[in-house]
Design a protein around this motif. Structure first.
Motif, PDB file in Angstrom:
ATOM      1  N   VAL A  86       0.895  -1.199   0.153  1.00  0.00           N
ATOM      2  CA  VAL A  86      -0.026   0.009  -0.104  1.00  0.00           C
ATOM      3  C   VAL A  86       0.870   1.423   0.245  1.00  0.00           C
ATOM      4  O   VAL A  86       0.511   2.222  -0.825  1.00  0.00           O
ATOM      5  CB  VAL A  86      -1.079   0.084   1.250  1.00  0.00           C
ATOM      6  N   VAL A  87       1.947   1.371   0.808  1.00  0.00           N
ATOM      7  CA  VAL A  87       2.702   2.426   0.862  1.00  0.00           C
ATOM      8  C   VAL A  87       3.208   2.696  -0.507  1.00  0.00           C
ATOM      9  O   VAL A  87       3.628   3.756  -1.014  1.00  0.00           O
ATOM     10  CB  VAL A  87       4.045   2.282   1.926  1.00  0.00           C
ATOM     11  N   VAL A  90       0.859   3.931  -3.073  1.00  0.00           N
ATOM     12  CA  VAL A  90       0.273   5.419  -2.695  1.00  0.00           C
ATOM     13  C   VAL A  90       1.700   6.405  -3.157  1.00  0.00           C
ATOM     14  O   VAL A  90       1.308   7.491  -3.764  1.00  0.00           O
ATOM     15  CB  VAL A  90       0.394   5.676  -1.041  1.00  0.00           C
ATOM     16  N   SER A  91       2.897   5.840  -3.039  1.00  0.00           N
ATOM     17  CA  SER A  91       4.089   6.739  -3.273  1.00  0.00           C
ATOM     18  C   SER A  91       4.282   6.816  -4.811  1.00  0.00           C
ATOM     19  O   SER A  91       4.553   7.756  -5.413  1.00  0.00           O
ATOM     20  CB  SER A  91       5.378   6.198  -2.772  1.00  0.00           C
ATOM     21  N   LEU A  93       1.545   6.542  -7.058  1.00  0.00           N
ATOM     22  CA  LEU A  93       0.563   7.457  -7.435  1.00  0.00           C
ATOM     23  C   LEU A  93       0.751   8.624  -7.308  1.00  0.00           C
ATOM     24  O   LEU A  93       0.516   9.699  -8.385  1.00  0.00           O
ATOM     25  CB  LEU A  93      -0.845   7.105  -6.857  1.00  0.00           C
ATOM     26  N   CYS A  94       1.448   9.157  -6.106  1.00  0.00           N
ATOM     27  CA  CYS A  94       1.694  10.625  -5.823  1.00  0.00           C
ATOM     28  C   CYS A  94       2.932  11.117  -6.822  1.00  0.00           C
ATOM     29  O   CYS A  94       2.957  12.164  -7.276  1.00  0.00           O
ATOM     30  CB  CYS A  94       2.412  10.883  -4.409  1.00  0.00           C
ATOM     31  N   PHE A 113      -2.159  13.585   0.597  1.00  0.00           N
ATOM     32  CA  PHE A 113      -2.692  12.326   0.344  1.00  0.00           C
ATOM     33  C   PHE A 113      -1.327  11.294   0.644  1.00  0.00           C
ATOM     34  O   PHE A 113      -1.772  10.143   1.030  1.00  0.00           O
ATOM     35  CB  PHE A 113      -2.976  12.282  -1.131  1.00  0.00           C
ATOM     36  N   TRP A 114      -0.375  11.564   0.241  1.00  0.00           N
ATOM     37  CA  TRP A 114       0.693  10.811   0.725  1.00  0.00           C
ATOM     38  C   TRP A 114       1.198  10.440   1.947  1.00  0.00           C
ATOM     39  O   TRP A 114       1.313   9.475   2.764  1.00  0.00           O
ATOM     40  CB  TRP A 114       2.224  11.269  -0.041  1.00  0.00           C
ATOM     41  N   TRP A 116      -1.208  11.190   4.688  1.00  0.00           N
ATOM     42  CA  TRP A 116      -2.133  10.389   5.258  1.00  0.00           C
ATOM     43  C   TRP A 116      -2.073   8.522   4.787  1.00  0.00           C
ATOM     44  O   TRP A 116      -2.409   7.837   5.644  1.00  0.00           O
ATOM     45  CB  TRP A 116      -3.622  10.792   4.987  1.00  0.00           C
ATOM     46  N   GLY A 117      -1.877   8.494   3.532  1.00  0.00           N
ATOM     47  CA  GLY A 117      -1.808   7.124   3.066  1.00  0.00           C
ATOM     48  C   GLY A 117      -0.864   6.213   3.674  1.00  0.00           C
ATOM     49  O   GLY A 117      -1.022   5.263   4.293  1.00  0.00           O
ATOM     50  N   THR A 118       0.362   7.034   3.765  1.00  0.00           N
ATOM     51  CA  THR A 118       1.478   6.186   4.268  1.00  0.00           C
ATOM     52  C   THR A 118       1.352   5.941   5.679  1.00  0.00           C
ATOM     53  O   THR A 118       1.718   4.867   6.234  1.00  0.00           O
ATOM     54  CB  THR A 118       2.892   7.190   4.029  1.00  0.00           C
ATOM     55  N   SER A 120      -1.257   5.749   7.342  1.00  0.00           N
ATOM     56  CA  SER A 120      -2.194   4.644   7.653  1.00  0.00           C
ATOM     57  C   SER A 120      -1.836   3.097   7.477  1.00  0.00           C
ATOM     58  O   SER A 120      -1.961   2.246   8.321  1.00  0.00           O
ATOM     59  CB  SER A 120      -3.309   4.731   6.872  1.00  0.00           C
TER      60      SER A 120
END
Length: 402
Positions: A86-87, A90-91, A93-94, A113-114, A116-118, A120
């Motif tokens: 997931v990390v 997310v990275s 996508l960003c 977004f990066w 909060w996603g990271t 979480s």
């Protein structure tokens, strides 16, 4: 009045001292408009930093997958690997989205977004409660505070929010509330310390930016002023020359002066005055200039290219400069005017047929003689009447003494 100016494609502040006030906590500009200008000027650097940060996150978390294999065969293995992916996702996508960001707000959204996603996903990872997980609980908020260039309010929300998520994922109340309280105090202290560091960094960056902007504006105004002065100096139709006051050595001249003297004045020997003026005239001219500070209406003869002599009227002034005083001189070429005046005077005082002095010349010379005599001194006047130019009439002469 406050505003902004754009120099060389970059926005710079043009504000009063009151507009440059900074907030007490975040260290940002109190004026939202000026803060927006500042953040817009730093957008390019923020985007470059984001690309490096997101790419590093992808690479490092891919490598961390190797360490997650220590959980193989345990219930935590699937959770750890899933969270790590997931990390990475997310990275990625960003990293792709940041190339499309063209405003500070869009960059802030991608950064948030990066964060909060990271946070979480990592909060799930630290449920292993290993020593490495404890390090991550303290390290990840530090990365968010120090490496994410977004507005202070968003940064504070991301830092505190990630700390709470990580604390919740790591803490195990079964080991006692004392340990949980100690960890909570440690996390709180870390956030406060990082807030102070970020606030101080914000203040220093904005103060430097404002100072640099004012310096750049001042330099631009100075450059424009110098350019205007130089163009005006060169465009003046009268010959202008700047020279050193101590020895008359040429320093600068305009286009009219170079045309008049036939090239560069640097080639003159003996300095400006010694090379153009007659020695006696140069001595008088420089003496008056040094004693009076300025000379006007000084008529003399100057030598120009090829040894030609021209009659000119000089005006000059001494100007204080570093490291020594200089003079600036202007001249008007009156050679043709003087020739025309002499021709007019000659025509007015001489007979056009014989070229002999006429009555006007006689009256001028008589007036000059009377004005020049001393008290009690007489003047001798000789009158000759020539009537015998015609052979049919006898000539006679009348002599009168008075």
């Amino acid at each position: 009045m406050r505003g902004t100016s754009r120099q060389n494609g970059r926005s710079e502040p043009s504000a009063s001292a009151n507009d440059l006030r900074l907030t007490a906590i975040g260290g940002e500009f109190a004026d939202p408009a000026l803060e927006a200008v500042f953040r817009a000027s730093r957008l390019g650097e923020a985007l470059r930093q984001a690309r490096v940060l997101f790419a590093a996150s992808v690479i490092l978390n891919a490598l961390f997958l190797l360490s997650d294999w220590r959980f193989a065969g345990t219930a935590h293995f699937a959770v750890a690997v899933s969270a790590r992916f997931v990390v990475i996702l997310v990275s990625l996508l960003c990293l792709g989205a940041i190339y499309l960001a063209n405003t500070p707000r869009r960059a802030d959204l991608i950064y948030a977004f990066w964060q909060w996603g990271t946070a979480s996903a990592v909060a799930v990872l630290v449920t292993s409660q290993s020593q490495l997980a404890l390090l991550v609980v303290m390290m990840l908020p530090t990365i968010f505070y120090l490496a994410v260039p977004i507005s202070f309010s968003w940064l504070l929300a991301g830092g505190i929010g990630s700390s709470l998520l990580l604390f919740y994922g790591y803490a195990d109340m079964s080991i006692g509330w004392q340990v949980g309280l100690g960890l909570a105090l440690a996390v709180a202290s870390l956030n406060i310390a990082l807030m102070i560091v970020v606030s101080r960094t914000n203040r220093m960056e904005r103060q430097f930016w404002a100072t640099a902007g004012e310096a750049q504006s001042a330099n631009e105004r100075l450059r424009i002023s110098e350019d205007t002065l130089e163009k005006t100096f060169q465009a003046v139709p009268l010959p202008l020359v700047v020279a050193r006051l101590d020895d008359g050595r040429h320093v600068k001249s305009n286009a009219a002066a170079r045309r008049f003297y036939g090239g560069s004045l640097d080639a003159l020997t003996g300095g400006l005055c010694g090379g153009c003026l007659e020695p006696e005239a140069a001595s008088v001219f420089m003496g008056r200039l040094r004693s009076e500070g300025g000379v006007t209406g000084f008529e003399t003869t100057v030598s120009v290219s090829g040894g030609e002599e021209r009659r000119v009227v000089l005006a000059a002034a001494a100007i204080p400069m570093e490291p020594a005083p200089h003079l600036v001189a202007a001249l008007v070429d009156v050679t043709e005017r003087r020739v025309a005046e002499e021709q007019v005077l000659y025509a007015a005082t001489h007979d056009g047929l014989t070229g002999l002095p006429n009555r006007a010349a006689f009256q001028d010379r008589l007036g000059a003689a009377l004005a020049a005599r001393r008290p009690g001194q007489g003047v001798c006047l000789l009158l000759i009447d020539l009537d015998g130019l015609n052979p049919h009439f006898p000539s006679k002469a009348l002599i009168s003494l008075s």
